[in-house]
Design an enzyme around this catalytic site. Sequence first.
Site, short mmCIF file in Angstrom:
data_model
loop_
_atom_site.label_atom_id
_atom_site.label_comp_id
_atom_site.label_asym_id
_atom_site.label_seq_id
_atom_site.Cartn_x
_atom_site.Cartn_y
_atom_site.Cartn_z
N SER A 107 9.27 -5.07 -11.72
CA SER A 107 9.24 -3.68 -11.63
C SER A 107 9.70 -3.22 -10.20
O SER A 107 10.14 -2.09 -10.10
CB SER A 107 7.75 -3.14 -12.29
OG SER A 107 6.71 -3.38 -11.51
N MET B 61 5.83 -15.33 -6.62
CA MET B 61 4.72 -15.68 -6.56
C MET B 61 4.39 -17.39 -6.33
O MET B 61 3.37 -17.97 -6.64
CB MET B 61 3.89 -15.75 -7.97
CG MET B 61 3.76 -14.11 -8.20
SD MET B 61 3.04 -13.23 -6.90
CE MET B 61 1.36 -13.46 -7.53
N ASN C 3 7.42 -9.14 2.33
CA ASN C 3 6.53 -9.36 1.26
C ASN C 3 5.95 -8.25 0.84
O ASN C 3 5.11 -7.36 1.85
CB ASN C 3 5.50 -10.75 1.49
CG ASN C 3 4.68 -10.94 0.34
OD1 ASN C 3 4.96 -10.99 -0.72
ND2 ASN C 3 3.23 -11.11 0.66
N HIS D 54 2.41 -6.76 -1.08
CA HIS D 54 1.43 -7.24 -1.71
C HIS D 54 0.42 -6.11 -2.21
O HIS D 54 0.40 -4.92 -1.39
CB HIS D 54 0.60 -8.01 -0.58
CG HIS D 54 -0.81 -8.45 -1.12
ND1 HIS D 54 -0.83 -9.60 -2.14
CD2 HIS D 54 -2.21 -8.43 -0.73
CE1 HIS D 54 -1.89 -10.04 -2.50
NE2 HIS D 54 -2.83 -9.32 -1.39
N ASP E 102 0.17 -13.77 2.20
CA ASP E 102 -0.05 -12.24 2.24
C ASP E 102 -0.50 -11.61 3.55
O ASP E 102 -1.62 -10.95 3.58
CB ASP E 102 -1.04 -11.83 1.00
CG ASP E 102 -0.29 -12.36 -0.16
OD1 ASP E 102 0.94 -12.12 -0.47
OD2 ASP E 102 -1.23 -12.56 -1.19
N GLU F 87 3.30 0.89 -4.99
CA GLU F 87 4.14 -0.02 -4.26
C GLU F 87 5.71 0.31 -4.79
O GLU F 87 6.36 -0.16 -3.81
CB GLU F 87 3.71 -1.51 -4.75
CG GLU F 87 3.42 -1.78 -6.06
CD GLU F 87 2.91 -3.24 -6.28
OE1 GLU F 87 2.64 -3.95 -5.34
OE2 GLU F 87 2.90 -3.59 -7.41
C1 GAR Z 1 3.23 -6.68 -7.60
O1 GAR Z 1 2.16 -6.03 -8.00
C2 GAR Z 1 3.25 -7.46 -6.07
O2 GAR Z 1 2.56 -6.70 -5.25
C3 GAR Z 1 2.49 -8.75 -6.52
O3 GAR Z 1 3.18 -9.10 -7.78
C4 GAR Z 1 3.44 -7.92 -8.51
C5 GAR Z 1 4.83 -8.21 -8.99
O4 GAR Z 1 5.17 -6.96 -9.95
N1 GAR Z 1 2.46 -9.66 -5.36
C6 GAR Z 1 1.61 -10.49 -4.97
O5 GAR Z 1 0.44 -10.29 -5.54
C7 GAR Z 1 1.78 -11.33 -3.89
N2 GAR Z 1 0.81 -11.79 -3.44
P1 GAR Z 1 6.45 -6.70 -10.40
O6 GAR Z 1 7.18 -8.15 -10.89
O7 GAR Z 1 6.50 -6.07 -11.68
O8 GAR Z 1 7.22 -6.27 -9.12
#
Ligand code: GAR
Length: 192
Positions: free
Chosen positions: A6, A83, A100, A102, A143, A172
């Site tokens: 997203s 991830m 990155n 987070h 992170d 975000e």
């Molecule tokens: C997001 O919330 C991002 O901040 C998090 O993974 C999600 C991905 O969502 N990242 C972490 O937790 C990194 N440690 P998305 O695939 O819908 O963009």
Amino acid sequence: ISGNGSNLQAVLDASRNGTLDADVVAVVSNKAGAVGLERAKKAGVPAIVFPKSKEETREVYDARLADLVEGYHPDLIVLAGWMRLLTMAFIGRFPKKIINLHPALPGTFAGVNAIERAYAAYENFEICSTGVMVHYVLDESVDQGPVIDQQVVPIEPEYTLHDLEAKIHACEHELLVKSIQQLVTQMEDGHA
Ligand code: GAR
């Protein structure tokens, strides 16, 4: 990316509508079947599945990944829900070029399930707000790194976990685009 993408979608949309003065040259997923790959394809961006094999070490995988990414000559590498923990075999190849996203504030809830853990801490009366950050990735710490931008997200008493997740994700999507644009502007001005 590793999943839904997203945040990738927010970047693709901003790139298309001119909010962001940057092009996405490639999208790499360590997971086959990541929804984000379809988002990239729909936007006409190369979508590459690049999984780690069981036989190879993290360093060997990361060196292969770096070779792949280098081939696209990116000015910036955005971990948008990537991830997998990266080793210096990747990070060392792109100094100050990796950022990155987070879903928590600096120094809090590093690692997976950050939003769930923040919500549990709220229910435990430990915090009354959480947030989102974008930071440089300079080493293998998880992170963590020099913060580019951050945004506090207050937790209201009526929020369910689902509500908090929705607030964080909306936040975000904006913060990531804003941070990338900030870095692009710096590059154009010759500061980076
Ligand atoms: C997001 O919330 C991002 O901040 C998090 O993974 C999600 C991905 O969502 N990242 C972490 O937790 C990194 N440690 P998305 O695939 O819908 O963009």
